[in-house]
Write a protein that holds these residues in place. Structure first.
Motif, PDB file in Angstrom:
ATOM      1  N   ILE A  48      39.202  66.646 -18.939  1.00  0.00           N
ATOM      2  CA  ILE A  48      40.085  65.757 -19.693  1.00  0.00           C
ATOM      3  C   ILE A  48      39.456  64.366 -19.787  1.00  0.00           C
ATOM      4  O   ILE A  48      38.708  63.957 -18.897  1.00  0.00           O
ATOM      5  CB  ILE A  48      41.486  65.687 -19.033  1.00  0.00           C
ATOM      6  CG1 ILE A  48      42.517  65.089 -19.993  1.00  0.00           C
ATOM      7  CG2 ILE A  48      41.443  64.938 -17.710  1.00  0.00           C
ATOM      8  CD1 ILE A  48      43.960  65.217 -19.499  1.00  0.00           C
ATOM      9  N   ASP A  49      39.727  63.662 -20.849  1.00  0.00           N
ATOM     10  CA  ASP A  49      39.234  62.292 -21.023  1.00  0.00           C
ATOM     11  C   ASP A  49      40.000  61.383 -20.057  1.00  0.00           C
ATOM     12  O   ASP A  49      41.211  61.212 -20.191  1.00  0.00           O
ATOM     13  CB  ASP A  49      39.471  61.837 -22.463  1.00  0.00           C
ATOM     14  CG  ASP A  49      38.980  60.430 -22.751  1.00  0.00           C
ATOM     15  OD1 ASP A  49      38.608  59.696 -21.807  1.00  0.00           O
ATOM     16  OD2 ASP A  49      38.980  60.047 -23.933  1.00  0.00           O
ATOM     17  N   PRO A  50      39.330  60.805 -19.072  1.00  0.00           N
ATOM     18  CA  PRO A  50      40.024  59.973 -18.077  1.00  0.00           C
ATOM     19  C   PRO A  50      40.773  58.789 -18.686  1.00  0.00           C
ATOM     20  O   PRO A  50      41.775  58.330 -18.128  1.00  0.00           O
ATOM     21  CB  PRO A  50      38.919  59.487 -17.144  1.00  0.00           C
ATOM     22  CG  PRO A  50      37.640  59.989 -17.669  1.00  0.00           C
ATOM     23  CD  PRO A  50      37.903  60.875 -18.844  1.00  0.00           C
ATOM     24  N   LYS A  51      40.329  58.327 -19.849  1.00  0.00           N
ATOM     25  CA  LYS A  51      40.997  57.201 -20.519  1.00  0.00           C
ATOM     26  C   LYS A  51      42.347  57.618 -21.104  1.00  0.00           C
ATOM     27  O   LYS A  51      43.171  56.763 -21.414  1.00  0.00           O
ATOM     28  CB  LYS A  51      40.111  56.639 -21.628  1.00  0.00           C
ATOM     29  CG  LYS A  51      38.836  56.010 -21.113  1.00  0.00           C
ATOM     30  CD  LYS A  51      37.947  55.573 -22.255  1.00  0.00           C
ATOM     31  CE  LYS A  51      36.606  55.120 -21.704  1.00  0.00           C
ATOM     32  NZ  LYS A  51      35.536  55.315 -22.661  1.00  0.00           N
ATOM     33  N   ARG A  52      42.559  58.903 -21.266  1.00  0.00           N
ATOM     34  CA  ARG A  52      43.806  59.405 -21.871  1.00  0.00           C
ATOM     35  C   ARG A  52      44.842  59.836 -20.830  1.00  0.00           C
ATOM     36  O   ARG A  52      45.987  60.108 -21.179  1.00  0.00           O
ATOM     37  CB  ARG A  52      43.506  60.597 -22.782  1.00  0.00           C
ATOM     38  CG  ARG A  52      42.603  60.330 -23.970  1.00  0.00           C
ATOM     39  CD  ARG A  52      43.216  59.485 -25.067  1.00  0.00           C
ATOM     40  NE  ARG A  52      44.591  59.758 -25.413  1.00  0.00           N
ATOM     41  CZ  ARG A  52      45.023  60.708 -26.242  1.00  0.00           C
ATOM     42  NH1 ARG A  52      44.180  61.517 -26.830  1.00  0.00           N
ATOM     43  NH2 ARG A  52      46.314  60.851 -26.501  1.00  0.00           N
ATOM     44  N   VAL A  53      44.457  59.909 -19.568  1.00  0.00           N
ATOM     45  CA  VAL A  53      45.362  60.406 -18.532  1.00  0.00           C
ATOM     46  C   VAL A  53      46.648  59.582 -18.452  1.00  0.00           C
ATOM     47  O   VAL A  53      47.742  60.137 -18.299  1.00  0.00           O
ATOM     48  CB  VAL A  53      44.644  60.475 -17.162  1.00  0.00           C
ATOM     49  CG1 VAL A  53      45.615  60.725 -16.032  1.00  0.00           C
ATOM     50  CG2 VAL A  53      43.570  61.557 -17.194  1.00  0.00           C
ATOM     51  N   SER A  54      46.553  58.274 -18.602  1.00  0.00           N
ATOM     52  CA  SER A  54      47.753  57.431 -18.520  1.00  0.00           C
ATOM     53  C   SER A  54      48.725  57.694 -19.670  1.00  0.00           C
ATOM     54  O   SER A  54      49.911  57.383 -19.573  1.00  0.00           O
ATOM     55  CB  SER A  54      47.374  55.950 -18.482  1.00  0.00           C
ATOM     56  OG  SER A  54      46.718  55.582 -19.679  1.00  0.00           O
TER      57      SER A  54
END
Length: 146
Positions: free
Chosen positions: A57-63
């Motif tokens: 998963i894109d870590p920038k999208r987790v939030s």
């Protein structure tokens, strides 16, 4: 050619019903108390790095998952599956443990967990199964806050 176009149109129209895919209710974000959402985020902290790496998963999208209730993020299904494994919400045969889920997931009752896990028990793709259960749980938790 005409047959192919009709076939493709039918597949597109019927595919959501064939996959038993769960979508979030449109107003779920406004119904859920912020403290519930925060507790879900906190539950994921200890496994975050591992599950990001494992799922891709894109870590920038987790939030955005709970911040925007965005369940369309690429690899979210396997990200959720990783967390469910690490938190012990599934056994080694990928059977859910509704009682434990209800004990640890804020707002979740054992009845909701049983309902959602039984609804998707026949889904063979484990990542899809977990994400569908997550969405089902969220929808049903939100209904408690009408």
């Amino acid at each position: 050619m005409k047959f192919f176009a009709v076939y493709l149109a039918l597949c597109l129209v019927l595919s959501p019903s064939l996959t038993n895919a769960e979508d979030l209710d449109l107003d779920v974000e406004t119904k859920l108390p912020k403290e519930i959402i925060k507790s879900w985020e906190n539950l994921m902290v200890s496994n975050m790095e591992h599950c990001i790496a494992e799922s891709g998963i894109d870590p920038k999208r987790v939030s955005d998952i709970f911040g925007k209730m965005d369940m369309s993020i690429g690899h979210l299904d396997c990200f959720a599956e990783c967390h469910y494994k690490k938190l012990g919400f599934m056994d080694s045969d990928h059977k859910f443990l509704p009682k434990l889920m209800a004990e640890k997931i804020s707002g979740l009752t054992e009845d909701i967990a049983k309902h959602c896990t039984s609804k998707y028990k026949n889904e063979e793709n484990v990542c899809n199964k977990v994400l569908s259960v997550v969405k089902c749980n969220i929808n049903n938790i939100a209904k408690q806050y009408n």
